[in-house]
Design an enzyme around this catalytic site. Sequence first.
Site, PDB file in Angstrom:
ATOM      1  N   ASP A  57     -20.679  99.760  33.662  1.00 27.11           N
ATOM      2  CA  ASP A  57     -19.659  99.083  32.865  1.00 27.11           C
ATOM      3  C   ASP A  57     -19.528  97.646  33.365  1.00 27.11           C
ATOM      4  O   ASP A  57     -20.064  97.294  34.421  1.00 27.11           O
ATOM      5  CB  ASP A  57     -18.341  99.853  33.020  1.00 27.11           C
ATOM      6  CG  ASP A  57     -17.250  99.328  32.111  1.00 27.11           C
ATOM      7  OD1 ASP A  57     -17.581  98.775  31.045  1.00 27.11           O
ATOM      8  OD2 ASP A  57     -16.063  99.479  32.462  1.00 27.11           O
ATOM      9  N   GLU A  59     -21.588  92.678  31.418  1.00 26.76           N
ATOM     10  CA  GLU A  59     -21.947  91.540  30.525  1.00 26.76           C
ATOM     11  C   GLU A  59     -22.438  90.335  31.331  1.00 26.76           C
ATOM     12  O   GLU A  59     -23.287  89.624  30.804  1.00 26.76           O
ATOM     13  CB  GLU A  59     -20.727  91.166  29.664  1.00 26.76           C
ATOM     14  CG  GLU A  59     -20.324  92.244  28.672  1.00 26.76           C
ATOM     15  CD  GLU A  59     -19.689  93.470  29.342  1.00 26.76           C
ATOM     16  OE1 GLU A  59     -19.080  93.291  30.410  1.00 26.76           O
ATOM     17  OE2 GLU A  59     -19.825  94.580  28.798  1.00 26.76           O
ATOM     18  N   ASP A 114     -14.624  98.996  24.332  1.00 27.60           N
ATOM     19  CA  ASP A 114     -13.190  99.285  24.225  1.00 27.60           C
ATOM     20  C   ASP A 114     -12.663  99.217  22.794  1.00 27.60           C
ATOM     21  O   ASP A 114     -12.026  98.250  22.386  1.00 27.60           O
ATOM     22  CB  ASP A 114     -12.416  98.333  25.138  1.00 27.60           C
ATOM     23  CG  ASP A 114     -12.745  98.587  26.602  1.00 27.60           C
ATOM     24  OD1 ASP A 114     -13.339  99.648  26.898  1.00 27.60           O
ATOM     25  OD2 ASP A 114     -12.411  97.737  27.436  1.00 27.60           O
TER      26      ASP A 114
END
Length: 762
Positions: free
Chosen positions: A409, A412, A486
């Site tokens: 997670d 990015e 999300d």
Amino acid sequence: MDNSLAIHPDQYTKGIAAEGFTDIGSVKAFARLAGGEFRFTCTGGVVSVLFYGNRVVRVAMGVGGGAPELSRDKHVLVGKPEAVAVEVAERDDAVELTTAALRVVVRKAPLRVSYYDAVTGEWLAGEGERGMMFGSKGEVAAYRTMLPEDRFYGFGEKAGFLDKRGEKLSMWNTDVYAPHNPETSELYVSIPFFLTLRGGRAFGTFLFNTFKTSFDLSGDSEYRMHADGGQLDTFVFAGPSAKDVVSQYTALTGRAPIPPKWALGYHQSRYSYETDGEVRELVRAFKEKGIPLDAVYLDIHYMNGYRVFTFDKSRFPDPAGLIKELRESGIRIIPIVDPGVKADPEYPVFREGAAGSRFCGFADGSLFYGQVWPEKSAFPDFTDGPVREWWGDLHAFYADKGIEGIWNDMNEPSVFNDSKTMDLDVLHKNDSQPATHRELHNQYGFFMSKATYEGMARQMAGRRPFVLTRAGFSGIQRYAAVWTGDNRSFWEHLEMSVPMCLNLGLSGVPLCGADVGGFAHDSNGELLARWTQVGALMPYFRNHSEMKAIRQEPWVFGSEVEDVARKYIQLRYRWLLYLYTLFAEASRTGVPVMRPLFMEFPEDASCYGVSDQYMLGSQVLVAPVVRPNVLKRLVYLPAGDWVNYWTDEKVAGGAHVIVDAPLDTLPIFVRAGTVLPLATARMNTEQPVEALELHVYLSADGSAEGTVYEDDGVTFAHGEGAWYEEKLTATRLGSGEVEVRSNVVHGGYEPGWGERRVVVHG
Ligand code: GLC
């Protein structure tokens, strides 16, 4: 800007602007080089054309006036140029390069490239008034002609509906907690690949560029591809079908391995199940309630102060014991692993990383630090091979405890600052080819998952790892499943999850899904029931929710919703063989598991814009309910005969039909002519299949076909031939009896199915 200043008159420009850009200009010289490259030296720069097959061609424009770089694969390209026969015809005004399937016409003054079907002569794509250009700050752009009937799909992970015509899309991996809406174009994953559909004919385009890229499809007669830097490097895939295009694209960027079977079971997550007691209690509830379960996720609370590769000793005093105990009941644990490494000199991972220069830093040698969960953190430079190896090896910490799946997670990478990410002037090592974060930002998550997958595979003695990632780039399918980040417990987000996953599938990522029930915001019973239904027949199936939101395990909203959830989670297990067979197909061909209708019915224009229905493989149509208080829905059935899975009612296609969809019903239609391999339900994928059920849905002429694939589900032995595949055919005999024949096409593995049952429908 979140007030009206954003729409100040000074902000407004009309159309697709090209100010400040210089055209590539006219061809001064043309040469055929060894290695298959055709080189056009133009007044403004150099353009190269290189065939990767009869139907795949690369056209690239160099930067700074030099020739384009065609040798670097950036770990994205796994397909190589093929030596294809190219017929070259040079005229005064153009050069034509023709293979057995594709003709590339390069007009000389100015240089404009067009693509034709070499057999039919049909024009596929091409530049018109404007073509390839470069800007003054290193930007590159290309314009292509667009016809009124052209439709656009793919583009990786994008919000909104299926067809992207009319949209402006940008690719910059971004952690977006704010509600995803139709114009939230920069999300976690960037895949600058798209498919154009014109009538039934498809062709694809891949803009191979890791900088921020954008696609402007908002014009009437031309569209634009743009990159902030790097070279303009495009691949064209000539199809002719949408399946061919995705196959060609995935031959170039790689295909997803067959996931371990347990990764396809039902997964339960929460931010967070905070202690081993809570995990045990959860698993006990699933068992008690008879709801199947294959995996439980450990979100950030499992760690000691959010330090990756640690367990908090008070919350999880004996992780190996817990994992072993759960494995005995067929359940696996998947811990989250974020890239941010706490800047704590007494923490071995930070020390090793710092001492070995393994963290991202600047040209002056200082490290980049960013705030994430563990506060001040350093970020491994995954662009570098040795760093990937180090990181991968660190996973022995998990693998030694019996863990087989990792959740990546925040990759990015997300940083809690204004830019939401790392400084753009960070200089990555990039396998000794230093490059800025501005260039490699979109690849950071891809490299993290590559390191994780390969590291886990090294630790797991021949067993298949499962990696779930939030961020990625083209090729991510080789290493990880993608979930759409999300989302919220909004009906709109349930609705959007279908086209999002369809476009991810078209972009080479077959194993994808959304947080079932919604991550942020409070879910509710009806929404959870509907979301669990569709999740059950999506490629990846995980219920996940955040700390602030009310709990949303299948039983939270009372017995009616619990019964619906149980029914569909069981259905998932009943359908697992069919799904697994589709994953085997995806690993061979790249064709996704979850497909837009047009992929199966390319000639039917009514399918081109359908965002709220999909095909699971080629034989099953799913039409989920995505709005509250809806108990019937309109379903479009393409031409042919269909059978309602629940009622066995025959329905003629080529029509819109109104279908009953009470809360416990997900409308599913099976194409007549299908043998559907289902199985008895079970509590997890470790339990044996008691019976293989062959469900026969005969076509009007009394025949049906199907396929079933099987292997051990956990190791790589299938790569050495240990797999099984059976073709199934059914025929109605003159006597009225139905004969089912099975033809074992590959018998390298003995499936452990118990008895076989044949169920003839209708
Ligand atoms: C991010 C993830 C979410 C996770 C949370 C805490 O928001 O997208 O899935 O639960 O971080 O780790």
